[in-house]
Design a protein around this motif. Structure first.
Motif, mmCIF file in Angstrom:
data_model
loop_
_atom_site.group_PDB
_atom_site.id
_atom_site.type_symbol
_atom_site.label_atom_id
_atom_site.label_comp_id
_atom_site.label_asym_id
_atom_site.label_seq_id
_atom_site.Cartn_x
_atom_site.Cartn_y
_atom_site.Cartn_z
ATOM 1 N N UNK A 1 22.427 22.561 37.854
ATOM 2 C CA UNK A 1 22.926 23.671 38.992
ATOM 3 C C UNK A 1 24.089 22.866 39.958
ATOM 4 N N UNK A 2 24.097 21.563 40.162
ATOM 5 C CA UNK A 2 25.012 20.878 40.808
ATOM 6 C C UNK A 2 26.255 20.915 39.951
ATOM 7 N N UNK A 3 26.264 20.565 38.503
ATOM 8 C CA UNK A 3 27.362 20.372 37.789
ATOM 9 C C UNK A 3 27.923 21.796 37.693
ATOM 10 N N UNK A 4 27.163 22.871 37.451
ATOM 11 C CA UNK A 4 27.694 24.341 37.261
ATOM 12 C C UNK A 4 28.549 24.661 38.616
ATOM 13 N N UNK A 5 28.042 24.225 39.520
ATOM 14 C CA UNK A 5 28.806 24.608 40.870
ATOM 15 C C UNK A 5 30.328 24.225 40.722
ATOM 16 N N UNK A 6 30.632 22.821 40.253
ATOM 17 C CA UNK A 6 31.835 22.224 40.277
ATOM 18 C C UNK A 6 32.673 22.876 38.842
ATOM 19 N N UNK B 1 39.968 37.257 40.111
ATOM 20 C CA UNK B 1 38.667 36.448 40.129
ATOM 21 C C UNK B 1 37.598 37.047 38.855
ATOM 22 N N UNK B 2 37.682 38.112 39.142
ATOM 23 C CA UNK B 2 36.686 38.791 38.089
ATOM 24 C C UNK B 2 37.302 38.902 36.756
ATOM 25 N N UNK B 3 38.424 38.825 36.615
ATOM 26 C CA UNK B 3 38.871 38.767 35.152
ATOM 27 C C UNK B 3 38.728 37.247 34.700
ATOM 28 N N UNK B 4 38.933 36.491 35.413
ATOM 29 C CA UNK B 4 38.923 34.979 35.097
ATOM 30 C C UNK B 4 37.744 34.141 35.286
ATOM 31 N N UNK C 1 29.799 38.216 37.770
ATOM 32 C CA UNK C 1 28.589 37.821 38.307
ATOM 33 C C UNK C 1 28.839 36.644 39.236
ATOM 34 N N UNK C 2 29.895 35.826 38.876
ATOM 35 C CA UNK C 2 30.139 34.749 39.741
ATOM 36 C C UNK C 2 30.690 35.042 41.215
ATOM 37 N N UNK C 3 31.769 36.346 41.067
ATOM 38 C CA UNK C 3 32.468 36.759 42.195
ATOM 39 C C UNK C 3 31.221 37.510 43.258
ATOM 40 N N UNK C 4 30.226 38.185 42.431
ATOM 41 C CA UNK C 4 29.112 38.902 43.202
ATOM 42 C C UNK C 4 28.494 37.681 43.788
ATOM 43 N N UNK C 5 27.889 36.836 43.231
ATOM 44 C CA UNK C 5 27.059 35.717 43.638
ATOM 45 C C UNK C 5 27.771 34.907 44.940
ATOM 46 N N UNK C 6 28.840 34.860 44.616
ATOM 47 C CA UNK C 6 29.729 34.116 45.941
ATOM 48 C C UNK C 6 29.543 34.871 47.183
ATOM 49 N N UNK C 7 30.269 36.166 46.930
ATOM 50 C CA UNK C 7 30.312 36.941 48.125
ATOM 51 C C UNK C 7 28.906 37.245 48.860
#
Lengths: 136, 132
Positions: B9-14, A87-90, A94-100
């Motif tokens: 923000x809604x769009x980015x989520x998807x 996930x970090x690669x793809x 930031x996305x992974x960190x935020x989700x966690x």
């Protein structure tokens, strides 16, 4: 939005709402923590059932599904951990960190009794005179 | 009609978790459930509770990729209108919903606070994980 739901329902039509909400009757510090840990748009004005009633619905069923919600959050965090490298690669760090962080905060709030998930069912109480059929 | 201020923000989520790793993550997070926190059991309970007859109209407001309105419509035979703001969500759910429901499903990009629909049009509405 609930008033729109009421408007577009026929008399005695049912509205089913599922939402994450603050545990009722939180005081001060707990309320503040719940708002910090919970989703960004968690509402604090009233419990879900009460919001439905204020919008014209008769509250028919209220079901607490927090237990299942807790399981789903854990599932998500486990899935994130198992797939983290890829996930970090793809997706990016930031996305992974935020989700966690988001899910960990939510789980903490649930475990501390600050957040719950509820399903409510409301019946649109209205007379036949209040409706007209059609799409504008 | 003006879209909500946080439409982006809604769009980015998807747009997130659409990679291969993202797809594996999503599958591991919720199994067959496309999105959201509503479990299959809860969606089946909703379908049983709303008690719709075939052909009656169901609105899924804030539908995202189509869950759980799609399951409710499948189980009951209802016609489904699936409404949400982010077009990306509707796009991601379109093929699956068409396969499941055929001509019984419509998707509309719209704001739930001001629906372009007349009064009393639906027998049931489901609205999940949108208020929060």
């Amino acid at each position: 939005m609930l008033r729109e739901c009421y408007r577009v329902l026929r008399p005695d039509g049912l509205l089913v709402v599922a939402a994450i909400e603050l545990t009722p009757n939180l005081k001060d510090l707990d309320l503040h923590r719940a708002l910090e840990l919970g989703p960004a748009d968690v509402h604090a004005e009233a419990a879900l059932g009460e919001m439905l009633q204020r919008s014209g619905f008769e509250l028919v069923i209220e079901r607490d599904v927090t237990r299942e919600f807790r399981v789903r959050i854990r599932q998500r965090l486990d899935a994130l951990a198992r797939n983290e490298q890829a996930l970090r690669r793809e997706e990016g760090d930031d996305v992974v960190h935020e989700e966690r962080e988001k899910r960990a905060r939510m789980l903490k709030a649930v475990n501390q009794g600050l957040l719950r998930r509820t399903i409510v069912v409301g019946r649109a109480e209205k007379s036949l005179m209040q409706t007209s059929d059609g799409v504008t | 009609m003006h879209p909500p201020a946080n439409t982006r923000l809604f769009e980015e989520k998807y747009l997130r978790f659409q990679s291969e790793a993202g797809a594996r993550f999503r599958a591991a997070s919720g199994g067959s459930v496309p999105n959201g926190w509503t479990t299959v059991e809860q969606a089946e309970w909703m379908a049983a509770t709303v008690g719709l007859a075939p052909g009656e109209r169901l609105l899924d407001l804030g539908a995202g990729r189509g869950w759980p309105g799609e399951l409710i419509a499948q189980h009951t035979g209802a016609q489904l209108l699936s409404v949400d703001v982010p077009i990306e969500a509707l796009r991601q759910g379109r093929a699956r919903m068409r396969e499941a429901l055929g001509a019984r499903v419509w998707q509309v990009c719209g704001d739930g606070r001001a629906l372009p629909i007349g009064d009393g049009h639906f027998s049931a509405v489901c609205h999940t994980d949108v208020l929060c």
